[in-house]
Design a protein around this motif. Structure first.
Motif, PDB file in Angstrom:
ATOM      1  N   PHE A  37      48.765  35.650  25.331  1.00 54.63           N
ATOM      2  CA  PHE A  37      47.719  36.054  26.267  1.00 54.63           C
ATOM      3  C   PHE A  37      47.961  37.516  26.617  1.00 54.63           C
ATOM      4  O   PHE A  37      49.041  38.062  26.362  1.00 54.63           O
ATOM      5  N   ARG A  38      46.975  38.125  27.241  1.00 54.51           N
ATOM      6  CA  ARG A  38      47.166  39.473  27.767  1.00 54.51           C
ATOM      7  C   ARG A  38      46.411  39.626  29.071  1.00 54.51           C
ATOM      8  O   ARG A  38      45.421  38.954  29.311  1.00 54.51           O
ATOM      9  N   GLN A  39      46.966  40.524  29.885  1.00 53.07           N
ATOM     10  CA  GLN A  39      46.356  40.777  31.184  1.00 53.07           C
ATOM     11  C   GLN A  39      46.350  42.271  31.435  1.00 53.07           C
ATOM     12  O   GLN A  39      47.415  42.895  31.545  1.00 53.07           O
ATOM     13  N   ALA A  40      45.152  42.821  31.508  1.00 56.75           N
ATOM     14  CA  ALA A  40      44.990  44.241  31.824  1.00 56.75           C
ATOM     15  C   ALA A  40      44.966  44.408  33.335  1.00 56.75           C
ATOM     16  O   ALA A  40      44.648  43.460  34.067  1.00 56.75           O
ATOM     17  N   PRO A  41      45.282  45.605  33.830  1.00 52.98           N
ATOM     18  CA  PRO A  41      45.299  45.831  35.278  1.00 52.98           C
ATOM     19  C   PRO A  41      43.975  45.468  35.925  1.00 52.98           C
ATOM     20  O   PRO A  41      42.905  45.907  35.473  1.00 52.98           O
ATOM     21  N   GLY A  42      44.037  44.649  36.970  1.00 53.52           N
ATOM     22  CA  GLY A  42      42.842  44.285  37.704  1.00 53.52           C
ATOM     23  C   GLY A  42      41.931  43.297  37.011  1.00 53.52           C
ATOM     24  O   GLY A  42      40.819  43.032  37.487  1.00 53.52           O
ATOM     25  N   LYS A  43      42.395  42.743  35.904  1.00 54.12           N
ATOM     26  CA  LYS A  43      41.553  41.807  35.146  1.00 54.12           C
ATOM     27  C   LYS A  43      42.252  40.465  34.997  1.00 54.12           C
ATOM     28  O   LYS A  43      43.445  40.338  35.208  1.00 54.12           O
ATOM     29  N   GLU A  44      41.469  39.476  34.604  1.00 55.23           N
ATOM     30  CA  GLU A  44      42.017  38.144  34.404  1.00 55.23           C
ATOM     31  C   GLU A  44      42.849  38.089  33.128  1.00 55.23           C
ATOM     32  O   GLU A  44      42.643  38.858  32.199  1.00 55.23           O
TER      33      GLU A  44
END
Length: 127
Positions: A37-44
């Motif tokens: 999975f990945r999570q960008a700043p401020g995102k789900e």
């Protein structure tokens, strides 16, 4: 108890490649279906790729299809994510996770079907 440790992240330029690793400890790794999975700043947090326990089945998010490849080496208890043609939209913390038992060869995209998670590794792609 399963522990997952990611590595291989870093700062790269657009168009470059990176290979992430996820080292697992715990029993029966070869029976685990795994995901990235990945999570960008401020995102789900979003599903990126998954791989069945046998390695015979894979599934990718549309955004990474044909650029990323997930693989595993059961002898090393490790799952990899080869990332090519990186672009700034790929910037995120990348996490590996283990699918809950009992789902067979299904590769779920929803977080609730994963029961163990690593801490993540940062990937930053500059333009």
């Amino acid at each position: 108890q399963v522990q997952l440790v990611e590595s291989g992240g870093g700062l790269v330029q657009a168009g470059d490649s990176l290979r992430l690793s996820c080292a697992a400890s715990g029993p029966n790794f070869s029976s685990y279906t795994m995901g990235w999975f990945r999570q960008a700043p401020g995102k789900e947090r979003k599903f990126v790729a998954g791989l069945s326990w046998s390695g015979g089945r894979t599934y990718y998010a549309d955004s990474v299809k044909d650029r990323f490849t997930i693989s595993r080496d059961n002898a090393k208890n490790t799952v990899y994510l080869q990332m090519n043609s990186l672009n700034p939209e790929d910037t995120a913390v990348y996490l590996c996770a283990k699918v809950r038992e009992g789902l067979g060869v299904t590769i779920p995209v929803a977080e609730r079907f994963y029961d163990y998670w690593g801490q993540g590794t940062q990937v930053t792609v500059s333009s």
